[in-house]
Design an enzyme around this catalytic site. Sequence first.
Site, mmCIF file in Angstrom:
data_model
loop_
_atom_site.group_PDB
_atom_site.id
_atom_site.type_symbol
_atom_site.label_atom_id
_atom_site.label_comp_id
_atom_site.label_asym_id
_atom_site.label_seq_id
_atom_site.Cartn_x
_atom_site.Cartn_y
_atom_site.Cartn_z
ATOM 1 C CG HIS A 251 -1.985 1.036 1.239
ATOM 2 N ND1 HIS A 251 -3.025 1.047 2.117
ATOM 3 C CD2 HIS A 251 -2.125 2.169 0.496
ATOM 4 C CE1 HIS A 251 -3.792 2.116 1.897
ATOM 5 N NE2 HIS A 251 -3.263 2.809 0.930
ATOM 6 C CD GLU B 233 -0.295 5.172 -0.737
ATOM 7 O OE1 GLU B 233 0.386 5.218 0.291
ATOM 8 O OE2 GLU B 233 -1.539 5.234 -0.738
ATOM 9 C CG HIS C 162 0.930 8.781 2.680
ATOM 10 N ND1 HIS C 162 0.220 9.047 3.836
ATOM 11 C CD2 HIS C 162 0.083 8.096 1.880
ATOM 12 C CE1 HIS C 162 -0.998 8.520 3.733
ATOM 13 N NE2 HIS C 162 -1.101 7.934 2.559
#
Length: 307
Positions: A88, A169, A173
């Site tokens: 992930h 992602e 992040h």
Amino acid sequence: MAIFPYLLGAAAVTIVSGSQVALPDIFPNLAACVNEPAIYSCENTTTIQNTCCSPSPGGLVLQTQFWDTYTGLEKNGQLLPKNSWTIHGLWPDFCDGSYTQYCDLSRQYDPAPSPNTTNGLPNGTAVPAYIGPGVDTFVLEFGRIELLDYMNKYWVSQGSPNNEFWAHEFSKHATCTSTFDTACYEDYKEHEDVVNFFESVVRAFQMFPTFNILAAAGIVPSNTTTYTLAQVQNAVKAQTGATPFVGCGGNGTILNEMWHFSHVLGTEQYGRFKSIDSTTASTCAAEGIQYLERTPTSERDVRTLPY
Ligand SMILES: *[C@@H]1O[C@H](CO)[C@@H](O)[C@H](O)[C@H]1NC(C)=O
Ligand SMILES: *[C@@H]1O[C@H](CO)[C@@H](O)[C@H](O)[C@H]1NC(C)=O
Ligand SMILES: *[C@@H]1O[C@H](CO)[C@@H](O)[C@H](O)[C@H]1NC(C)=O
């Protein structure tokens, strides 16, 4: 060849003159870190002066994984890796488990942020959709065919093309992870932080071989057996030393996620990870958990493909 179009793009990068092409380096400059005290993130934050040297804030690092049974894009060749969970991401939570997101909108490559998504600043600026080349092309700019190949095998999205998921992602992040700040790179080359993040995610994922850890403890996908939450948590804890977050769908009965928490000594890129107990309660029931077998046509044996 048709289902691996990135190989065609890669050929254009490598066959330039028939001779060896010098690939650009992608290293942060950590020279100033070598005399810093060696401490784990979140364990003595007052000593972290240079945030290129240690993730700060955001020193509770989560390597997050999925157990999906299908991708929804099987017809495009987007298949799951047999005998493996999938990546992930790699998330920088604050030490208490809270977090922020989209910290640098100048590095916003997510083509489809969720509706009404804002960045982590107090005034909450809306995150605009990115329009431009996919992040897979950034990886090819640096000649990293082998990295892209690995990502397509193990960092597989459900319901969207892989490269859109990778972009999400990174922008959500990694822009909040201090060791990937552009200021940490000497003679910063555009997108090197993105590629450096991707290779760091792969390295962190390989530290937590969830499928193998569970299988070695007798916990294997089965459409007829169920497991308890404690069985799953204890199998992982026996190898990492810490209880991961275990996530379930289907009202807590279908295992589909695992988050491995760590403190990091040094950088997320090259440092040492120390497993820490999850700060998030499991969303699984205590017992009766199904770890479903995948639909056979949704997966492939990534170890035998003739790359
Ligand atoms: C944090 O580190 C500094 C030195 O870098 C040390 O003086 C201090 O005692 C440490 N604090 C804790 C709580 O360990
Ligand atoms: C979850 O439980 C509720 C209430 O029992 C039920 O209505 C719902 O269909 C369940 N959802 C799933 C995905 O099983
Ligand atoms: C196991 O069950 C899931 C959910 O019903 C299904 O999607 C999958 O195809 C099944 N796998 C096998 C090998 O039967």
